[in-house]
Design a protein around this motif. Structure first.
Motif, PDB file in Angstrom:
ATOM      1  N   UNK A 294       1.167   0.986  -3.070  1.00  0.00           N
ATOM      2  CA  UNK A 294       0.901   1.063  -1.627  1.00  0.00           C
ATOM      3  C   UNK A 294       2.052   0.518  -0.779  1.00  0.00           C
ATOM      4  N   UNK A 295       2.607  -0.615  -1.184  1.00  0.00           N
ATOM      5  CA  UNK A 295       3.652  -1.233  -0.351  1.00  0.00           C
ATOM      6  C   UNK A 295       4.845  -0.293  -0.130  1.00  0.00           C
ATOM      7  N   UNK A 296       5.051   0.650  -1.081  1.00  0.00           N
ATOM      8  CA  UNK A 296       6.185   1.571  -0.955  1.00  0.00           C
ATOM      9  C   UNK A 296       5.762   2.931  -0.402  1.00  0.00           C
ATOM     10  N   UNK A 297       4.469   3.090  -0.098  1.00  0.00           N
ATOM     11  CA  UNK A 297       4.029   4.423   0.364  1.00  0.00           C
ATOM     12  C   UNK A 297       3.074   4.334   1.551  1.00  0.00           C
ATOM     13  N   UNK A 298       3.208   3.287   2.348  1.00  0.00           N
ATOM     14  CA  UNK A 298       2.257   3.089   3.455  1.00  0.00           C
ATOM     15  C   UNK A 298       2.255   4.269   4.426  1.00  0.00           C
ATOM     16  N   UNK A 299       3.448   4.741   4.800  1.00  0.00           N
ATOM     17  CA  UNK A 299       3.486   5.832   5.795  1.00  0.00           C
ATOM     18  C   UNK A 299       2.837   7.100   5.256  1.00  0.00           C
ATOM     19  N   UNK A 300       3.112   7.392   3.986  1.00  0.00           N
ATOM     20  CA  UNK A 300       2.558   8.614   3.376  1.00  0.00           C
ATOM     21  C   UNK A 300       1.028   8.509   3.243  1.00  0.00           C
ATOM     22  N   UNK A 301       0.552   7.341   2.804  1.00  0.00           N
ATOM     23  CA  UNK A 301      -0.906   7.173   2.686  1.00  0.00           C
ATOM     24  C   UNK A 301      -1.554   7.240   4.067  1.00  0.00           C
ATOM     25  N   UNK A 302      -0.873   6.681   5.077  1.00  0.00           N
ATOM     26  CA  UNK A 302      -1.418   6.720   6.447  1.00  0.00           C
ATOM     27  C   UNK A 302      -1.515   8.165   6.932  1.00  0.00           C
ATOM     28  N   UNK A 303      -0.520   8.971   6.574  1.00  0.00           N
ATOM     29  CA  UNK A 303      -0.542  10.387   6.961  1.00  0.00           C
ATOM     30  C   UNK A 303      -1.738  11.104   6.327  1.00  0.00           C
TER      31      UNK A 303
END
Ligand code: NAD
Length: 398
Positions: A294-303
């Protein structure tokens, strides 16, 4: 938008209720004698006979290999190859889940290129000759194998699920008829549906994602999240089955042109050693792996959250990423996905196998596509965490 991106798809994709009836017309373009590869359940359901009938109406001959099992092995491949060469078949029709389609793809390549699947695994032999054309007719909404350049065959000697990816493995024709998936029992609907969801989520967060795979993956996630619970609860609901079939196909196209990541990398060794259905072993890992990365993919998960979380505008990106992981945990819970302990995987054997599983996961290459690339020790720790993972425990919003 910078860069040059490649999108590989089958030559023809037919989609829609009743499209399976078109198999004869499509096969006429490919040859004169088909090898139908399928399994005993498809045969019992009458899907094989229907296909034979359509081929007959088109004036084509066919023979069958109907012994594929879940998680196909090199033994299934060589049995089907023997029939293909003895009968001089000039094209192959796969009817079934990913197991039947993958067997057909492996046969199509080995018949013209020689050798065994093991020869081609990893940095082995290259595919140089054109394979026999394949028509892929999926009966599950899961693997997306009908539109992928991938086949997965288990080596019974090494207990490794060998993943081979090559453009020549793309079927010539994919026929996606959601009516064929209505007979899937609940357990298969859940396992294959979460597999499709994993493909879409992993393709979207992958380091190899690109603008076209992003569009495919996000649309797939919307379709799947909007219909998976209905397809599970009410298998005869053809609208839900149709949404799942589209979602699964788009998710397949997304990951085939981007990649899968750590979930699939860690899932294959579980399937090879403990024979868990592929989608179940993915689901056992999905939330924990997303927590890890998660810490490296916050923007993608938020999208992703903006597509599937109500009132997404009220949350920060980090909160949305947490909401997405919680939503996926809830989905696994609602679909009765067991953790490995509940599934009955022996704890002692599991612990003894940790190093082999982590090494095989890394060797497959998939973990390296994850935004946060794990070490061997981190993969082992994740396996241990997933062994008795609690899908009902939610992450707290920050
Ligand atoms: P599957 O093909 O193994 O089928 C699971 C079970 O469901 C089987 O018993 C099958 O007979 C039954 N079934 C299938 N369709 C049915 C229907 N319509 N009605 C009733 N029963 C039905 O399951 P799968 O998840 O589709 O495929 C799994 C395999 O695909 C694994 O080996 C996995 O590694 C591989 N895979 C391949 C790709 C790819 O791109 N090639 C991607 C993901 C997974």
């Amino acid at each position: 938008m910078n860069g040059i991106y490649e999108l590989l798809m089958p030559g023809t994709v037919l989609y829609g209720s009743g499209s399976a009836k078109e198999v004869g017309k499509q096969a006429m373009k490919l040859g004169k004698k088909a090898l139908i590869i399928s399994d005993p359940i498809m045969n019992k359901l009458g899907y094989v006979e229907e296909c034979q009938q359509h081929l007959k109406e088109s004036g084509l001959a066919c023979v069958t290999y109907l012994n594929v099992d879940s998680e196909p092995t090199n033994i299934h491949v060589s049995e089907a190859m023997a029939i293909c060469s003895e009968e001089l078949c000039d094209h192959i029709i796969a009817i079934g889940g990913g197991s039947c389609i993958d067997t057909a793809k492996a046969v199509s390549v080995l018949i013209t290129n020689g050798g065994t699947m093991t020869d081609y695994f990893g940095t082995g032999k290259k595919i140089t000759e054109k394979p026999l054309p394949v028509i892929a007719i999926p009966t599950t909404s899961g693997t997306g194998s009908e539109v992928t350049k991938v086949t997965v065959i288990t080596d019974v000697v090494t207990n490794i699920k060998m993943m081979l990816a090559d453009a020549s493995l793309l079927p010539a024709v994919a026929i996606v008829d959601p009516n064929l998936t209505a007979s899937c029992p609940k357990s298969v609907t859940a396992a294959t549906g979460v597999d499709a969801l994993c493909h879409a989520v992993e393709a979207y967060i992958s380091r190899k994602a690109h603008p076209v795979t992003d569009a495919l993956a996000l649309t797939a996630i919307e379709h799947i999240m909007g219909s998976i619970r209905t397809a599970y609860e009410d298998g005869g609901n053809i609208d839900a089955r149709a949404q799942m079939a589209i979602g699964s196909m788009l998710a397949g196209a997304a990951f085939s042109n981007s990649s899968v990541t750590l979930v699939h990398g860690m899932s294959r060794p579980i399937g090879a050693l403990f024979h868990t259905p592929h989608g179940i072993s993915n689901a056992m890992l999905l939330p924990a792996v997303l927590e890890f990365t998660m810490e490296a993919s916050i923007e993608r998960l938020a999208q992703i959250g903006r597509k599937i979380i109500a009132n997404a505008g009220n949350y920060s990106d980090e909160e949305l990423a947490i909401c997405v992981i919680n939503e996926l945990k809830q989905l696994c819970f609602d679909l009765n996905i067991p953790n490995m302990k509940k599934y009955g995987i022996d704890e002692e054997l599991f612990t003894q196998s940790l190093s082999k599983m982590a090494a095989d996961a890394i060797e497959s290459g998939s973990p390296a596509n994850t935004p946060k690339i794990p070490t061997m020790e981190e993969i082992k720790a994740l396996y241990e965490r997933c062994y008795d993972y609690d899908f009902s425990a939610k992450m707290q919003l920050v």
